[in-house]
Write a protein that holds these residues in place. Structure first.
Motif, PDB file in Angstrom:
ATOM      1  N   LEU A 250      -1.253 -11.914  15.530  1.00 34.03           N
ATOM      2  CA  LEU A 250      -0.184 -12.514  16.336  1.00 34.03           C
ATOM      3  C   LEU A 250       1.015 -11.585  16.493  1.00 34.03           C
ATOM      4  O   LEU A 250       1.969 -11.927  17.184  1.00 34.03           O
ATOM      5  N   GLY A 251       0.962 -10.420  15.814  1.00 36.17           N
ATOM      6  CA  GLY A 251       2.102  -9.510  15.847  1.00 36.17           C
ATOM      7  C   GLY A 251       1.824  -8.230  16.596  1.00 36.17           C
ATOM      8  O   GLY A 251       1.723  -8.233  17.832  1.00 36.17           O
ATOM      9  N   ASP A 252       1.639  -7.129  15.864  1.00 35.59           N
ATOM     10  CA  ASP A 252       1.565  -5.833  16.539  1.00 35.59           C
ATOM     11  C   ASP A 252       0.206  -5.517  17.138  1.00 35.59           C
ATOM     12  O   ASP A 252       0.042  -4.467  17.766  1.00 35.59           O
ATOM     13  N   ALA A 253      -0.795  -6.383  16.972  1.00 29.20           N
ATOM     14  CA  ALA A 253      -2.048  -6.169  17.705  1.00 29.20           C
ATOM     15  C   ALA A 253      -1.824  -6.368  19.190  1.00 29.20           C
ATOM     16  O   ALA A 253      -2.418  -5.671  20.021  1.00 29.20           O
TER      17      ALA A 253
ATOM     18  N   TYR B 195       0.506  -3.945  23.803  1.00 26.69           N
ATOM     19  CA  TYR B 195      -0.213  -4.258  25.042  1.00 26.69           C
ATOM     20  C   TYR B 195       0.560  -5.268  25.876  1.00 26.69           C
ATOM     21  O   TYR B 195       0.655  -5.133  27.108  1.00 26.69           O
ATOM     22  N   LEU B 196       1.116  -6.305  25.233  1.00 32.30           N
ATOM     23  CA  LEU B 196       1.875  -7.322  25.957  1.00 32.30           C
ATOM     24  C   LEU B 196       3.078  -6.710  26.667  1.00 32.30           C
ATOM     25  O   LEU B 196       3.339  -7.004  27.842  1.00 32.30           O
ATOM     26  N   VAL B 197       3.811  -5.856  25.951  1.00 29.76           N
ATOM     27  CA  VAL B 197       4.957  -5.188  26.569  1.00 29.76           C
ATOM     28  C   VAL B 197       4.499  -4.323  27.735  1.00 29.76           C
ATOM     29  O   VAL B 197       5.142  -4.290  28.799  1.00 29.76           O
ATOM     30  N   GLY B 198       3.373  -3.619  27.565  1.00 30.95           N
ATOM     31  CA  GLY B 198       2.855  -2.793  28.653  1.00 30.95           C
ATOM     32  C   GLY B 198       2.458  -3.611  29.864  1.00 30.95           C
ATOM     33  O   GLY B 198       2.739  -3.230  31.012  1.00 30.95           O
ATOM     34  N   VAL B 199       1.821  -4.758  29.645  1.00 27.11           N
ATOM     35  CA  VAL B 199       1.408  -5.626  30.746  1.00 27.11           C
ATOM     36  C   VAL B 199       2.618  -6.187  31.483  1.00 27.11           C
ATOM     37  O   VAL B 199       2.663  -6.202  32.728  1.00 27.11           O
ATOM     38  N   ILE B 200       3.615  -6.654  30.720  1.00 27.98           N
ATOM     39  CA  ILE B 200       4.831  -7.179  31.343  1.00 27.98           C
ATOM     40  C   ILE B 200       5.515  -6.083  32.160  1.00 27.98           C
ATOM     41  O   ILE B 200       5.988  -6.310  33.287  1.00 27.98           O
ATOM     42  N   SER B 201       5.568  -4.876  31.581  1.00 28.41           N
ATOM     43  CA  SER B 201       6.200  -3.756  32.271  1.00 28.41           C
ATOM     44  C   SER B 201       5.486  -3.434  33.578  1.00 28.41           C
ATOM     45  O   SER B 201       6.130  -3.243  34.624  1.00 28.41           O
ATOM     46  N   GLU B 202       4.157  -3.361  33.541  1.00 31.22           N
ATOM     47  CA  GLU B 202       3.403  -3.070  34.762  1.00 31.22           C
ATOM     48  C   GLU B 202       3.608  -4.156  35.814  1.00 31.22           C
ATOM     49  O   GLU B 202       3.713  -3.877  37.009  1.00 31.22           O
ATOM     50  N   SER B 203       3.670  -5.400  35.380  1.00 30.38           N
ATOM     51  CA  SER B 203       3.886  -6.506  36.313  1.00 30.38           C
ATOM     52  C   SER B 203       5.276  -6.434  36.944  1.00 30.38           C
ATOM     53  O   SER B 203       5.444  -6.673  38.154  1.00 30.38           O
ATOM     54  N   LEU B 204       6.279  -6.088  36.132  1.00 32.28           N
ATOM     55  CA  LEU B 204       7.640  -6.005  36.644  1.00 32.28           C
ATOM     56  C   LEU B 204       7.818  -4.826  37.600  1.00 32.28           C
ATOM     57  O   LEU B 204       8.665  -4.880  38.497  1.00 32.28           O
ATOM     58  N   LYS B 205       7.052  -3.773  37.412  1.00 27.85           N
ATOM     59  CA  LYS B 205       7.150  -2.634  38.329  1.00 27.85           C
ATOM     60  C   LYS B 205       6.857  -3.067  39.760  1.00 27.85           C
ATOM     61  O   LYS B 205       7.498  -2.585  40.709  1.00 27.85           O
ATOM     62  N   LYS B 206       5.916  -3.973  39.909  1.00 25.28           N
ATOM     63  CA  LYS B 206       5.550  -4.433  41.251  1.00 25.28           C
ATOM     64  C   LYS B 206       6.641  -5.284  41.874  1.00 25.28           C
ATOM     65  O   LYS B 206       6.879  -5.231  43.083  1.00 25.28           O
ATOM     66  N   SER B 207       7.323  -6.080  41.060  1.00 21.53           N
ATOM     67  CA  SER B 207       8.364  -6.958  41.598  1.00 21.53           C
ATOM     68  C   SER B 207       9.703  -6.246  41.749  1.00 21.53           C
ATOM     69  O   SER B 207      10.486  -6.579  42.644  1.00 21.53           O
ATOM     70  N   LEU B 208       9.967  -5.260  40.901  1.00 22.82           N
ATOM     71  CA  LEU B 208      11.240  -4.541  40.970  1.00 22.82           C
ATOM     72  C   LEU B 208      11.221  -3.393  41.979  1.00 22.82           C
ATOM     73  O   LEU B 208      12.275  -3.007  42.498  1.00 22.82           O
TER      74      LEU B 208
ATOM     75  N   VAL C  85       7.732  -7.004  16.389  1.00 20.98           N
ATOM     76  CA  VAL C  85       8.867  -6.186  16.825  1.00 20.98           C
ATOM     77  C   VAL C  85       8.653  -4.720  16.456  1.00 20.98           C
ATOM     78  O   VAL C  85       8.874  -3.814  17.271  1.00 20.98           O
ATOM     79  N   THR C  86       8.216  -4.483  15.218  1.00 16.71           N
ATOM     80  CA  THR C  86       7.986  -3.111  14.771  1.00 16.71           C
ATOM     81  C   THR C  86       6.943  -2.421  15.637  1.00 16.71           C
ATOM     82  O   THR C  86       7.119  -1.261  16.036  1.00 16.71           O
ATOM     83  N   GLY C  87       5.851  -3.130  15.930  1.00 13.60           N
ATOM     84  CA  GLY C  87       4.788  -2.543  16.745  1.00 13.60           C
ATOM     85  C   GLY C  87       5.260  -2.192  18.142  1.00 13.60           C
ATOM     86  O   GLY C  87       4.944  -1.120  18.665  1.00 13.60           O
ATOM     87  N   ALA C  88       6.016  -3.096  18.760  1.00 10.22           N
ATOM     88  CA  ALA C  88       6.489  -2.854  20.122  1.00 10.22           C
ATOM     89  C   ALA C  88       7.490  -1.703  20.183  1.00 10.22           C
ATOM     90  O   ALA C  88       7.389  -0.811  21.037  1.00 10.22           O
ATOM     91  N   LEU C  89       8.469  -1.703  19.272  1.00 10.28           N
ATOM     92  CA  LEU C  89       9.493  -0.651  19.284  1.00 10.28           C
ATOM     93  C   LEU C  89       8.906   0.702  18.891  1.00 10.28           C
ATOM     94  O   LEU C  89       9.268   1.738  19.471  1.00 10.28           O
ATOM     95  N   ALA C  90       8.022   0.707  17.907  1.00 12.30           N
ATOM     96  CA  ALA C  90       7.441   1.973  17.464  1.00 12.30           C
ATOM     97  C   ALA C  90       6.596   2.607  18.553  1.00 12.30           C
ATOM     98  O   ALA C  90       6.596   3.832  18.722  1.00 12.30           O
ATOM     99  N   TRP C  91       5.860   1.787  19.297  1.00 12.67           N
ATOM    100  CA  TRP C  91       4.967   2.318  20.312  1.00 12.67           C
ATOM    101  C   TRP C  91       5.713   2.743  21.573  1.00 12.67           C
ATOM    102  O   TRP C  91       5.433   3.799  22.157  1.00 12.67           O
ATOM    103  N   TRP C  92       6.670   1.925  22.009  1.00 16.08           N
ATOM    104  CA  TRP C  92       7.335   2.170  23.291  1.00 16.08           C
ATOM    105  C   TRP C  92       8.716   2.804  23.164  1.00 16.08           C
ATOM    106  O   TRP C  92       9.294   3.230  24.177  1.00 16.08           O
ATOM    107  N   GLY C  93       9.260   2.873  21.945  1.00 12.80           N
ATOM    108  CA  GLY C  93      10.619   3.392  21.777  1.00 12.80           C
ATOM    109  C   GLY C  93      10.867   4.765  22.380  1.00 12.80           C
ATOM    110  O   GLY C  93      11.780   4.939  23.204  1.00 12.80           O
ATOM    111  N   PRO C  94      10.079   5.798  22.012  1.00 12.62           N
ATOM    112  CA  PRO C  94      10.319   7.134  22.577  1.00 12.62           C
ATOM    113  C   PRO C  94      10.200   7.176  24.098  1.00 12.62           C
ATOM    114  O   PRO C  94      11.021   7.807  24.779  1.00 12.62           O
TER     115      PRO C  94
END
Length: 485
Positions: free
Chosen positions: A405-408, A412-425, A268-277
């Motif tokens: 299993l955490g912020d490594a 990247y996982l959030v970025g991949v999901i986001s890129e995938s959703l851009k195509k469907s949304l 959670v910390t890794g995802a929010l810290a990287w993508w929060g701003p």
């Protein structure tokens, strides 16, 4: 008592099985009576050592999140999407976690001062050199080299504190040490955005911490104290084989469960810290009549992160110290309840950003504050459920699992999901998604953090079943090993 089968080199489990429990308990109580239980007993050189470790921890996390503060500029210069931008942090964390076990093994056996100084020098040099690289693949490679250097420090520093102090003094010093993590992370956003804006080039944000790192190397080499392992507990236990260390850690339920729980915190910390701003910037731009810059959002997000850490880390330590005399299993209990409280707060922050800026920052502050309650407590748990000669290995093993299993993978996982959703949304024929689509895709991707927080809370609550027993095993093992030498 037959002492022929017990040596100072045995594992804690063997010591417990072969000792006279009444005699060991009496010796343990005698040793506790001699312990320093207030900060007034701490010497000047010990304060200096903790101060140096905190300074390095501060610039360590500044370096990690400087790029997050200027992520939009990085994406524009290298012409990359969310997935590649997330990969930059993943490259750093993968190298960090892979080399952590190596430094953990070395830290239990060789000079910790030399290892830390060499590691800080390595990540300072690679950060500075990397700031001049214009090729994305090489830039990602140098971010990985930074991770190698930082692994040497993070696995060893907490064990130095554990060998200097015991009891509540150790807890307070660990709180001070981990206080530097959110503050350093917040400063990373601020330094990245402010230095980049002042120089007109985001790369200047990466050139601040290397000079501070050079100062740290001098302080580590000439000032920092490196005590004998187990010094504060008067332990004479010697290192066992690496295989025995790993076997004992895997069989330690408190260590393993708290490690899995902390893995969720790291995710959670890794995802929010990287993508929060970036997420907040996209959301606020959807409000009519709002004019903001990425630098201003990174600056404010950094302030929120610093305040959340400044309050959350010491508050978690204070709650644990106050409750331990009445609730022996309070450490994992506090952590579990904190994560369960953080999940809905983060969710509310994610859904209000496009409508209420102040409320978003407030909810993000509260969500990060409750998340930060766990940092120093988890560190304390690892140190008191593991015997002294394998604590660096334990720290390294926890780093490996929690980052692997955490912020490594979470940025990247959030970025991949986001890129995938851009195509469907969005409309499939559009090359550049609209700002609304970019926001919603990243928002939906970040919702995964809320589910992970709940999972972490469950792991912490299960840990409460084992924590008291495992701590008593370690205390008794140390007492017996001291008595038989």
């Amino acid at each position: 008592m037959d002492q022929s089968g017990i040596t100072p080199n045995t594992s804690n489990q063997q010591l417990v099985n072969n000792s006279d429990n009444d005699s060991a308990t009496a010796l343990l109580q005698e040793k506790r009576a001699r312990r320093r239980e207030n900060l007034g007993d701490v010497t000047f050189i010990e304060y200096m050592t903790v101060g140096i470790l905190c300074f390095v921890n501060l610039i360590n996390y500044m370096d990690r999140f400087t790029i997050a503060g200027v992520l939009g500029d990085v994406k524009n210069e290298f012409h990359i999407g969310d997935d590649s931008a997330g990969f930059l942090q993943t490259a750093f964390v993968v190298a960090y976690m892979v080399f952590a076990p190596i430094f953990g093994y070395l830290g239990d056996r060789y000079s910790r001062r030399i290892i830390i100084a060499a590691g800080v020098a390595l990540w300072s040099i690679t950060t500075f050199v990397g700031s001049f690289i214009s090729n994305f693949a090489m830039f990602a490679l140098f971010r990985g080299l930074v991770g190698i250097g930082e692994a040497s420090y993070s696995t060893i520093a907490p064990t130095i504190i554990s060998d200097l102090f015991v009891g509540n003094v150790r807890s307070k010093m660990l709180a001070f040490f981990y206080f530097a993590i959110p503050v350093g992370s917040g400063l990373g956003y601020i330094v990245g955005s402010v230095a980049g804006a002042a120089a007109g080039n985001w790369r200047w944000g990466l050139r601040v911490t290397p000079f501070l790192g050079a100062v740290a190397v001098i302080l580590i080499t000439w000032v920092m104290q490196d005590p004998e392992r187990g010094h504060a507990e008067e332990s004479t236990m010697k290192p066992t084989s690496y295989r025995d260390d790993l076997r004992a850690l895997i069989k330690n339920p408190s260590f393993m469960l708290s490690t899995f729980a902390f893995t969720c915190v790291a995710f959670v910390t890794g995802a929010l810290a990287w993508w929060g701003p970036q997420f907040i910037f996209l959301g606020l731009n959807l409000q009519p009549g709002v004019e903001i810059t990425k630098e201003s959002v990174s600056y404010k997000f950094g302030i929120v992160g610093m305040l959340a850490g400044a309050v959350g880390v010491p508050l978690g330590a204070a709650l644990a110290q106050r409750l331990r005399t009445r609730v022996q299993h309070c450490d994992p209990l506090i952590c579990g309840l904190a994560l369960l409280a953080s999940a809905p707060l983060v969710y509310l922050a994610l859904i209000t950003v496009s409508a209420h800026a102040v409320l978003t920052y407030l909810l993000m502050f509260l969500g990060m504050l409750t998340l930060n309650l766990t940092w120093s407590i988890v560190a304390d748990v690892v140190l008191y459920v593991v015997i002294p000669p394998r604590r660096s290995t334990a720290e390294a093993f926890q780093i490996l699992i929690s980052h692997m299993l955490g912020d490594a993978g979470s940025p990247y996982l959030v970025g991949v999901i986001s890129e995938s959703l851009k195509k469907s949304l969005g409309s499939g024929h559009m090359e550049t998604p609209s700002q609304s689509v970019q926001f919603r895709s990243l928002q939906y991707a970040l919702f995964v953090t809320c589910f992970v927080e709940v999972l972490g809370g469950v792991f912490f609550l299960i840990t409460t079943k084992y924590i008291v027993r495992d701590k008593q095993k370690v205390d008794r093992a140390i007492a017996v090993s001291s008595k038989i030498v």
